[in-house]
Design a protein around this motif. Sequence first.
Motif, PDB file in Angstrom:
ATOM      1  N   THR A 169       0.311 -10.375   5.108  1.00 18.69           N
ATOM      2  CA  THR A 169       1.085  -9.387   5.784  1.00 18.69           C
ATOM      3  C   THR A 169       1.303  -8.021   5.031  1.00 18.69           C
ATOM      4  O   THR A 169       1.435  -7.792   3.702  1.00 18.69           O
ATOM      5  N   HIS A 170       0.969  -7.103   5.956  1.00 17.20           N
ATOM      6  CA  HIS A 170       0.955  -5.633   5.020  1.00 17.20           C
ATOM      7  C   HIS A 170       2.528  -5.120   5.033  1.00 17.20           C
ATOM      8  O   HIS A 170       3.226  -5.142   5.916  1.00 17.20           O
ATOM      9  N   ILE A 171       2.610  -4.470   3.681  1.00 11.72           N
ATOM     10  CA  ILE A 171       4.163  -3.789   3.404  1.00 11.72           C
ATOM     11  C   ILE A 171       3.562  -2.389   3.162  1.00 11.72           C
ATOM     12  O   ILE A 171       3.375  -2.489   1.888  1.00 11.72           O
ATOM     13  N   PRO A 172       3.681  -1.487   3.958  1.00  5.72           N
ATOM     14  CA  PRO A 172       3.544  -0.339   3.760  1.00  5.72           C
ATOM     15  C   PRO A 172       4.713   0.441   3.083  1.00  5.72           C
ATOM     16  O   PRO A 172       5.831   0.265   3.349  1.00  5.72           O
ATOM     17  N   TYR A 173       4.442   1.368   2.010  1.00  3.75           N
ATOM     18  CA  TYR A 173       5.316   2.194   1.511  1.00  3.75           C
ATOM     19  C   TYR A 173       5.193   3.711   1.510  1.00  3.75           C
ATOM     20  O   TYR A 173       4.175   4.022   2.266  1.00  3.75           O
ATOM     21  N   LYS A 174       5.952   4.630   1.300  1.00  2.15           N
ATOM     22  CA  LYS A 174       5.872   6.055   1.334  1.00  2.15           C
ATOM     23  C   LYS A 174       5.236   6.428  -0.102  1.00  2.15           C
ATOM     24  O   LYS A 174       5.847   7.523  -0.630  1.00  2.15           O
ATOM     25  N   GLY A 175       4.323   5.815  -0.691  1.00  2.00           N
ATOM     26  CA  GLY A 175       3.780   6.590  -1.852  1.00  2.00           C
ATOM     27  C   GLY A 175       3.397   5.358  -2.614  1.00  2.00           C
ATOM     28  O   GLY A 175       3.778   3.972  -2.597  1.00  2.00           O
ATOM     29  N   SER A 227       4.225   5.040  -6.129  1.00  2.23           N
ATOM     30  CA  SER A 227       5.247   4.488  -7.147  1.00  2.23           C
ATOM     31  C   SER A 227       6.146   3.434  -6.681  1.00  2.23           C
ATOM     32  O   SER A 227       6.202   2.607  -7.406  1.00  2.23           O
ATOM     33  N   GLN A 228       6.644   3.645  -5.560  1.00  9.74           N
ATOM     34  CA  GLN A 228       7.552   2.463  -5.068  1.00  9.74           C
ATOM     35  C   GLN A 228       6.876   0.980  -4.787  1.00  9.74           C
ATOM     36  O   GLN A 228       7.567  -0.219  -5.007  1.00  9.74           O
ATOM     37  N   ALA A 229       5.648   1.131  -4.273  1.00  8.86           N
ATOM     38  CA  ALA A 229       4.745   0.297  -3.862  1.00  8.86           C
ATOM     39  C   ALA A 229       4.534  -0.976  -5.244  1.00  8.86           C
ATOM     40  O   ALA A 229       4.870  -1.876  -5.223  1.00  8.86           O
ATOM     41  N   ILE A 230       4.238  -0.152  -6.412  1.00 12.60           N
ATOM     42  CA  ILE A 230       3.955  -0.683  -7.591  1.00 12.60           C
ATOM     43  C   ILE A 230       5.191  -1.331  -8.255  1.00 12.60           C
ATOM     44  O   ILE A 230       5.318  -2.297  -8.891  1.00 12.60           O
ATOM     45  N   SER A 231       6.301  -0.519  -7.967  1.00  9.38           N
ATOM     46  CA  SER A 231       7.599  -0.931  -8.693  1.00  9.38           C
ATOM     47  C   SER A 231       7.962  -2.269  -7.844  1.00  9.38           C
ATOM     48  O   SER A 231       8.374  -3.085  -8.628  1.00  9.38           O
ATOM     49  N   ASP A 232       7.948  -2.363  -6.585  1.00  8.11           N
ATOM     50  CA  ASP A 232       8.125  -3.556  -5.916  1.00  8.11           C
ATOM     51  C   ASP A 232       7.167  -4.727  -6.264  1.00  8.11           C
ATOM     52  O   ASP A 232       7.687  -6.026  -6.249  1.00  8.11           O
ATOM     53  N   LEU A 233       6.070  -4.479  -6.552  1.00  7.39           N
ATOM     54  CA  LEU A 233       5.110  -5.498  -6.964  1.00  7.39           C
ATOM     55  C   LEU A 233       5.407  -6.057  -8.198  1.00  7.39           C
ATOM     56  O   LEU A 233       5.480  -7.302  -8.492  1.00  7.39           O
ATOM     57  N   MET A 234       5.838  -5.165  -9.167  1.00  9.79           N
ATOM     58  CA  MET A 234       6.134  -5.868 -10.571  1.00  9.79           C
ATOM     59  C   MET A 234       7.459  -6.466 -10.493  1.00  9.79           C
ATOM     60  O   MET A 234       7.833  -7.392 -11.168  1.00  9.79           O
ATOM     61  N   SER A 235       8.508  -6.128  -9.657  1.00 11.51           N
ATOM     62  CA  SER A 235       9.619  -6.879  -9.213  1.00 11.51           C
ATOM     63  C   SER A 235       9.488  -8.206  -8.572  1.00 11.51           C
ATOM     64  O   SER A 235      10.708  -8.871  -8.495  1.00 11.51           O
ATOM     65  N   GLY A 236       8.587  -8.485  -7.936  1.00 12.13           N
ATOM     66  CA  GLY A 236       8.239  -9.505  -7.310  1.00 12.13           C
ATOM     67  C   GLY A 236       8.606  -9.706  -5.802  1.00 12.13           C
ATOM     68  O   GLY A 236       8.574 -10.497  -5.172  1.00 12.13           O
ATOM     69  N   GLN A 237       8.812  -8.228  -5.406  1.00 12.30           N
ATOM     70  CA  GLN A 237       9.361  -8.243  -3.800  1.00 12.30           C
ATOM     71  C   GLN A 237       8.101  -8.419  -2.934  1.00 12.30           C
ATOM     72  O   GLN A 237       8.072  -8.759  -1.838  1.00 12.30           O
ATOM     73  N   VAL A 238       6.777  -8.044  -3.480  1.00  9.06           N
ATOM     74  CA  VAL A 238       5.645  -8.285  -2.761  1.00  9.06           C
ATOM     75  C   VAL A 238       4.559  -8.988  -3.627  1.00  9.06           C
ATOM     76  O   VAL A 238       4.593  -8.919  -4.989  1.00  9.06           O
ATOM     77  N   ASP A 239       3.485  -9.408  -2.964  1.00  5.17           N
ATOM     78  CA  ASP A 239       2.566 -10.283  -3.934  1.00  5.17           C
ATOM     79  C   ASP A 239       1.399  -9.393  -4.567  1.00  5.17           C
ATOM     80  O   ASP A 239       1.347  -9.867  -5.666  1.00  5.17           O
ATOM     81  N   SER A 240       0.883  -8.661  -3.762  1.00  6.17           N
ATOM     82  CA  SER A 240      -0.437  -8.007  -4.538  1.00  6.17           C
ATOM     83  C   SER A 240      -0.568  -6.578  -4.032  1.00  6.17           C
ATOM     84  O   SER A 240       0.243  -6.108  -3.111  1.00  6.17           O
ATOM     85  N   SER A 241      -1.679  -6.214  -4.594  1.00  2.00           N
ATOM     86  CA  SER A 241      -2.109  -4.777  -4.142  1.00  2.00           C
ATOM     87  C   SER A 241      -3.583  -4.500  -4.646  1.00  2.00           C
ATOM     88  O   SER A 241      -3.904  -4.755  -5.684  1.00  2.00           O
ATOM     89  N   ILE A 242      -4.374  -3.730  -3.826  1.00  5.26           N
ATOM     90  CA  ILE A 242      -5.529  -3.270  -4.032  1.00  5.26           C
ATOM     91  C   ILE A 242      -5.395  -1.793  -4.356  1.00  5.26           C
ATOM     92  O   ILE A 242      -5.103  -0.947  -3.457  1.00  5.26           O
ATOM     93  N   ALA A 243      -5.147  -1.493  -5.784  1.00  4.89           N
ATOM     94  CA  ALA A 243      -4.690   0.066  -6.119  1.00  4.89           C
ATOM     95  C   ALA A 243      -5.572   0.533  -6.911  1.00  4.89           C
ATOM     96  O   ALA A 243      -6.529   0.014  -7.555  1.00  4.89           O
ATOM     97  N   THR A 298       0.912  -1.246   0.015  1.00  5.52           N
ATOM     98  CA  THR A 298       0.183   0.072   0.076  1.00  5.52           C
ATOM     99  C   THR A 298       0.780   1.246  -0.176  1.00  5.52           C
ATOM    100  O   THR A 298       2.096   1.132   0.328  1.00  5.52           O
ATOM    101  N   PRO A 299       0.403   2.471  -0.459  1.00 14.20           N
ATOM    102  CA  PRO A 299       1.040   3.679  -0.337  1.00 14.20           C
ATOM    103  C   PRO A 299       1.652   4.081   1.175  1.00 14.20           C
ATOM    104  O   PRO A 299       1.984   5.251   1.301  1.00 14.20           O
ATOM    105  N   GLY A 300       0.926   3.201   2.140  1.00 19.13           N
ATOM    106  CA  GLY A 300       1.330   3.721   3.587  1.00 19.13           C
ATOM    107  C   GLY A 300       0.307   3.248   4.444  1.00 19.13           C
ATOM    108  O   GLY A 300      -0.917   2.980   4.147  1.00 19.13           O
ATOM    109  N   ILE A 301       0.583   3.094   5.675  1.00 19.04           N
ATOM    110  CA  ILE A 301      -0.366   3.057   6.882  1.00 19.04           C
ATOM    111  C   ILE A 301      -1.449   3.838   6.876  1.00 19.04           C
ATOM    112  O   ILE A 301      -1.146   5.175   6.831  1.00 19.04           O
ATOM    113  N   GLY A 302      -2.558   3.383   6.930  1.00 22.15           N
ATOM    114  CA  GLY A 302      -3.725   4.416   6.785  1.00 22.15           C
ATOM    115  C   GLY A 302      -4.075   4.885   5.779  1.00 22.15           C
ATOM    116  O   GLY A 302      -5.111   5.653   5.671  1.00 22.15           O
ATOM    117  N   SER A 303      -3.598   4.495   4.627  1.00 18.39           N
ATOM    118  CA  SER A 303      -3.986   5.140   3.197  1.00 18.39           C
ATOM    119  C   SER A 303      -5.013   4.267   2.977  1.00 18.39           C
ATOM    120  O   SER A 303      -5.902   3.243   3.518  1.00 18.39           O
TER     121      SER A 303
END
Length: 320
Positions: free
Chosen positions: A177-183, A185-201, A154-159
């Motif tokens: 397991t929640h992996i929060p980011y600071k925005g 763009s980085q969340a989507i980048s890591d999703l595409m690279s396989g570092q995280v599994d999913s996102s409701i975006a 997600t783009p951050g805790i409470g987003s």
Amino acid sequence: MKTLKILLGIALAFCAQAAMAAYPAKPVRVIVGFSAGGPTDIVARAFAAYAAHELGRSFIVENMPGANTIVAAQFVAQSPADGYTLLFGATNHAMLPALYSDKIKFDALRSFTPLCSVASSPSVLVVGPAMPVKTLGDFIAQLKAQPGKHTFATPGIGSSGHFDTERFLRLTGTSMTHIPYKGASQAISDLMSGQVDSSIATLGSVLPQIQAGKLTALAAATAQRLPQLPQVPTFAQAGVKGYTAEAWYGVLGPAGMPDAVRQALIRAATDFAEDPKTATSLHRLGLQPQHTCGDAFQARLAHEIDEYKTLAHELNLQAQ
């Protein structure tokens, strides 16, 4: 003397009505709590240009970022309720009481006059190469088979993405397991690279990646299929009833606005949302026109504020 007071009162009332009929008599400030270039700012500028053309006066967008839009909301809440200072906000306005109960000096509902939402940003569930499933059913099956193992970005805790995913997990009886980011763009980048599994975006943040085949959309959190992704089923069509997640963008004024001004702005916002050119421009951004106005918008805002407060309490969320 009594007659003079009556005549003076009539004259003042007439002048007030004349002033309202002439609204707007000067430029209108449209305050945006985000930096320029983001979706809220883009929709605000499109609305401002349309309203200026329809109402015959300039609507000037002013970016006032800070404290997750609290600065902008506080400014508008304290402005005169004459229709010349408006807040162009988004769904996160309804989250402020849940996350900043001890920091905000205004009531997110009662300090404002909700006018109209004009656009929405639908959300989609996407997965990257780390979780190569093709359907929502397969996704849920993996979550149930391995509780808590898989991750969501997600783009951050409470987003909004955080809240939306937690609602989905509760509805389906699953955990991740929640992996929060600071925005986003980085969340989507890591999703595409396989570092995280999913996102409701939000659709706008992932549409190019879906179209390029870098992410897979499993379901749209909308009532109807999205025109940009007609092949992707809704959550209901894929077997999860009662789940939607759409961010709104809309116009609010300070509390106590005169009804004539309120109605003029509601008409302009409604016309903007219903204009075919608006739909064309919004669809390119992964957005869609949607207007909920007046009392209905106020009721929606009240419901969302209560819902986010409840969920934040359950998750023990409080912004730092």
